[in-house]
Design a protein around this motif. Structure first.
Motif, PDB file in Angstrom:
ATOM      1  N   ASN A 113       0.834  -1.210   0.000  1.00 33.89           N
ATOM      2  CA  ASN A 113       0.000   0.000   0.000  1.00 33.89           C
ATOM      3  C   ASN A 113       0.864   1.254   0.000  1.00 33.89           C
ATOM      4  N   TYR A 166       0.172   3.814  -2.921  1.00 32.30           N
ATOM      5  CA  TYR A 166      -0.448   5.125  -2.677  1.00 32.30           C
ATOM      6  C   TYR A 166       0.590   6.242  -2.549  1.00 32.30           C
ATOM      7  N   GLN A 224     -14.001  -1.224   1.839  1.00 36.89           N
ATOM      8  CA  GLN A 224     -14.067   0.240   1.854  1.00 36.89           C
ATOM      9  C   GLN A 224     -12.804   0.797   1.197  1.00 36.89           C
ATOM     10  N   ARG A 225     -13.023   1.535   0.104  1.00 40.91           N
ATOM     11  CA  ARG A 225     -11.888   2.130  -0.608  1.00 40.91           C
ATOM     12  C   ARG A 225     -12.116   3.634  -0.729  1.00 40.91           C
ATOM     13  N   ASP A 265       4.989   6.041   5.415  1.00 37.34           N
ATOM     14  CA  ASP A 265       5.328   6.343   4.013  1.00 37.34           C
ATOM     15  C   ASP A 265       5.260   7.836   3.749  1.00 37.34           C
ATOM     16  N   SER A 287       1.485   8.685   5.431  1.00 31.69           N
ATOM     17  CA  SER A 287       0.704   8.016   6.485  1.00 31.69           C
ATOM     18  C   SER A 287       1.625   7.095   7.266  1.00 31.69           C
ATOM     19  N   GLY A 294      -7.263  -2.265  -6.735  1.00 28.45           N
ATOM     20  CA  GLY A 294      -7.404  -2.844  -5.392  1.00 28.45           C
ATOM     21  C   GLY A 294      -8.826  -3.297  -5.137  1.00 28.45           C
ATOM     22  N   THR A 295      -8.980  -4.031  -4.048  1.00 32.40           N
ATOM     23  CA  THR A 295     -10.311  -4.567  -3.725  1.00 32.40           C
ATOM     24  C   THR A 295     -10.852  -4.034  -2.400  1.00 32.40           C
ATOM     25  N   GLY A 296     -10.019  -3.351  -1.635  1.00 32.88           N
ATOM     26  CA  GLY A 296     -10.483  -2.825  -0.337  1.00 32.88           C
ATOM     27  C   GLY A 296     -10.497  -3.866   0.767  1.00 32.88           C
ATOM     28  N   VAL A 297      -9.674  -4.914   0.592  1.00 32.60           N
ATOM     29  CA  VAL A 297      -9.666  -5.973   1.607  1.00 32.60           C
ATOM     30  C   VAL A 297      -8.372  -5.958   2.438  1.00 32.60           C
ATOM     31  N   GLY A 298      -7.283  -5.395   1.836  1.00 36.13           N
ATOM     32  CA  GLY A 298      -5.955  -5.466   2.467  1.00 36.13           C
ATOM     33  C   GLY A 298      -5.915  -5.007   3.919  1.00 36.13           C
ATOM     34  N   LEU A 299      -6.436  -3.801   4.180  1.00 36.53           N
ATOM     35  CA  LEU A 299      -6.338  -3.283   5.553  1.00 36.53           C
ATOM     36  C   LEU A 299      -7.279  -4.024   6.504  1.00 36.53           C
ATOM     37  N   ILE A 321       0.274   9.728  -0.454  1.00 34.68           N
ATOM     38  CA  ILE A 321      -0.768  10.753  -0.655  1.00 34.68           C
ATOM     39  C   ILE A 321      -1.472  11.149   0.644  1.00 34.68           C
ATOM     40  N   GLY A 322      -1.376  10.296   1.648  1.00 37.64           N
ATOM     41  CA  GLY A 322      -2.013  10.609   2.939  1.00 37.64           C
ATOM     42  C   GLY A 322      -3.513  10.313   2.930  1.00 37.64           C
ATOM     43  N   ILE A 323      -4.097  10.343   4.127  1.00 40.73           N
ATOM     44  CA  ILE A 323      -5.527  10.021   4.274  1.00 40.73           C
ATOM     45  C   ILE A 323      -6.179  11.073   5.164  1.00 40.73           C
TER      46      ILE A 323
HETATM   47  P1  ADP Z   1      -7.018  -1.483  -1.421  1.00 41.12           P
HETATM   48  O1  ADP Z   1      -5.634  -0.998  -1.338  1.00 41.12           O
HETATM   49  O2  ADP Z   1      -7.150  -2.775  -2.118  1.00 41.12           O
HETATM   50  O3  ADP Z   1      -7.976  -0.447  -1.896  1.00 41.12           O
HETATM   51  P2  ADP Z   1      -6.879  -1.563   1.434  1.00 41.12           P
HETATM   52  O4  ADP Z   1      -7.807  -2.178   2.412  1.00 41.12           O
HETATM   53  O5  ADP Z   1      -5.463  -1.985   1.461  1.00 41.12           O
HETATM   54  O6  ADP Z   1      -7.523  -1.813   0.037  1.00 41.12           O
HETATM   55  O7  ADP Z   1      -6.949  -0.004   1.658  1.00 41.12           O
HETATM   56  C1  ADP Z   1      -8.185   0.653   1.831  1.00 41.12           C
HETATM   57  C2  ADP Z   1      -8.072   2.102   1.426  1.00 41.12           C
HETATM   58  O8  ADP Z   1      -7.209   2.767   2.336  1.00 41.12           O
HETATM   59  C3  ADP Z   1      -7.439   2.276   0.084  1.00 41.12           C
HETATM   60  O9  ADP Z   1      -8.415   2.250  -0.935  1.00 41.12           O
HETATM   61  C4  ADP Z   1      -6.766   3.634   0.185  1.00 41.12           C
HETATM   62  O10 ADP Z   1      -7.685   4.633  -0.136  1.00 41.12           O
HETATM   63  C5  ADP Z   1      -6.434   3.762   1.647  1.00 41.12           C
HETATM   64  N1  ADP Z   1      -5.015   3.472   1.893  1.00 41.12           N
HETATM   65  C6  ADP Z   1      -4.470   2.319   2.282  1.00 41.12           C
HETATM   66  N2  ADP Z   1      -3.137   2.430   2.466  1.00 41.12           N
HETATM   67  C7  ADP Z   1      -2.828   3.700   2.210  1.00 41.12           C
HETATM   68  C8  ADP Z   1      -1.601   4.466   2.222  1.00 41.12           C
HETATM   69  N3  ADP Z   1      -0.442   3.920   2.558  1.00 41.12           N
HETATM   70  N4  ADP Z   1      -1.691   5.777   1.888  1.00 41.12           N
HETATM   71  C9  ADP Z   1      -2.850   6.338   1.569  1.00 41.12           C
HETATM   72  N5  ADP Z   1      -4.025   5.693   1.539  1.00 41.12           N
HETATM   73  C10 ADP Z   1      -4.029   4.395   1.855  1.00 41.12           C
END
Ligand code: ADP
Length: 451
Positions: A352, A356, A400-401, A382, A439, A410-415, A385-387
């Motif tokens: 990620n 990102y 949730q993406r 990292d 972030s 992406g699929t929104g499952v990683g985190l 782009i930040g959140i």
């Molecule tokens: P995916 O990457 O498949 O969309 P994740 O569950 O890994 O799913 O991440 C969910 C959301 O969190 C991403 O869609 C992205 O918007 C945000 N995100 C995750 N990691 C980062 C990061 N390092 N910097 C900025 N945004 C992030």
């Protein structure tokens, strides 16, 4: 001290039918009675036994009989298990009344007999229910009146000092009745206050207990629902793979066999369909991975976190563009944990951090750790782009993406997997971030007891 405790336990063990603590005031009345008996036995033996010997020597046979009877009755109250507590209380009050009367007879109305009359009524107010509080006043009024009449008419011989002292007796006994009346009003008031407080406490305790029970029930329901959902997700994603494979393979066959005959529009449609099924396959695989977390029984092992990070990165290198990526880490610890799960977390967070990152920047990733009393805490920072702060929680929820598939794949499952793994390992996952600057993702795992 130990002997006294044993004695105390033994005496209270002889009062089998006393009220339980839940009954509030009745319990405390019984308790005070048991304590009174516990202390009165050794004290009265000290007084009564010399009394028995003295009256025997002096020939005061009435006192002798009373003393012996009192010793026997007190012993019965204290040591018998078959007499009901209520009857023991009545017996006890009778003994003290008789004692008071004998003292009157022996020492006259100016002696300690009056003190005993007051004492016995206080005992009654304490150990009997409130409605009997005035009974002691009534008994004392009757006794004082009769004794006064007797002083005047001399039906029975009174103590020599009482002859012709009717006025003094009226003055003294009315004071006794006055005090008696005051106590019979005041003590029940104090008791009532105590009872109200006890009732309130009991109510609060019961409320707390029922709330706790409800909470536990809800928790159990949630847990079983969660389990149901996980099983559903697992089965659904597993079963969906087969038809999806068929769709993809027939689309490919369609393109291979009828490719030359198809126009550009038809080829584009096939391309979209294949792309759609490819993404769906990824979603299914991620979902399967998510629902597997915590299901498989993987044993713990001693792992060097630095090696895990390197392994994760080499896996990422095979799947992503990582030429400009710089990974900073040093002194990562050796811990006891589930190796595969930890590897999965680092893979997700590092990939990620690369994904990102704005295109005009080279990803700089810092992996640090911190040891607390109970946990190992790791962070992946990292310069991406930040959140926005309002999404700090949302991004850990499955599917949730914050971006569409055209900006970032992406699929929104990683985190969601990261959070689930951290919680499975007894910790948690969270994020801090600044839009445009980067972030830092944190996750913790519970330490082994012997770490
Ligand atoms: P995916 O990457 O498949 O969309 P994740 O569950 O890994 O799913 O991440 C969910 C959301 O969190 C991403 O869609 C992205 O918007 C945000 N995100 C995750 N990691 C980062 C990061 N390092 N910097 C900025 N945004 C992030």
């Amino acid at each position: 001290m130990k002997i006294w405790k044993t004695y105390e336990d033994y005496i209270s063990g002889n009062f089998l039918d006393i009220n339980t603590k839940d009954s509030g005031l009745p319990y405390w009345r019984d308790y005070l009675f048991v304590i009174t008996i516990t202390y009165i036995i050794p004290f009265s033996l000290i007084a009564l036994i010399p009394g028995i010997i003295a009256s025997l020597l002096a020939g005061f046979y009435a006192i002798l009989v009373f003393d012996v009877a009192a010793v026997i009755l007190l012993a019965l109250i204290a040591f018998s298990r078959s007499i009901p507590t209520a009857l023991k209380k009545v017996l006890f009050i009778c003994i003290v009344y008789v004692f008071a009367i004998i003292i009157f007879d022996a020492l006259g109305s100016f002696g300690p007999g009056l003190v005993y009359l007051l004492a016995v009524s206080i005992f009654m107010i304490i150990i009997f229910p409130e409605r009997l509080a005035f009974l002691s006043v009534a008994i004392n009024i009757v006794f004082c009146t009769l004794y006064g009449i007797n002083i005047y008419f001399e039906f029975f011989a009174v103590h020599p000092s009482d002859e012709f002292y009717l006025v003094s007796w009226v003055a003294i006994s009315s004071n006794l009745i006055f005090l008696n009346g005051m106590f019979s009003i005041l003590i029940p008031r104090v008791f009532k206050g105590m009872q109200d407080t006890l009732n309130e406490q009991l109510l609060l305790k019961n409320e707390l207990k029922s709330n706790q029970e409800r909470l536990e029930e809800s928790l159990q329901k949630i847990q079983s629902k969660n389990q149901e959902l996980e099983t559903f997700a697992y089965t659904a994603s597993h079963d969906l793979q087969e038809p999806l494979r068929m769709i993809t393979s027939f689309l490919n066959r369609l393109e291979t066999k009828y490719g030359p005959e198809l126009d550009d529009k038809a080829k584009q449609y096939i391309y979209f369909a294949v792309d759609g099924s490819r993404r769906m396959k990824q979603v299914i695989l991620d979902l399967l991975e998510y629902s597997r977390v915590g299901k498989e029984h993987i044993s713990e092992e001693v792992v060097n976190v630095q090696t895990i990070v390197e392994e994760a990165f080499s896996y990422i290198e095979n799947n992503m563009e990582t030429e400009h990526v710089t990974l900073h880490y040093s002194g990562l610890p050796v811990i006891k944990t589930h190796r595969v799960l930890l590897l999965q977390v680092f893979q997700n967070l590092i990939s990620n951090a690369i994904k990102y990152c704005p295109e005009d920047r080279s990803p700089e990733i810092y992996i640090r750790h911190q040891e607390t009393h109970t946990n190992w805490e790791f962070s992946v920072a990292d310069n991406g782009i930040g959140i926005d702060e309002e999404f700090f929680d949302k991004i850990f929820v499955i599917f949730q993406r914050l971006h569409d598939k055209n900006s970032y794949t992406g699929t929104g499952v990683g985190l969601a997997i990261v959070k689930k793994i951290a919680q499975t390992l007894g910790g948690d996952a969270w994020v801090t971030s600044e839009i445009g600057k980067g972030s830092t993702f944190y996750f913790s795992v519970k330490k082994e007891k012997n770490e």
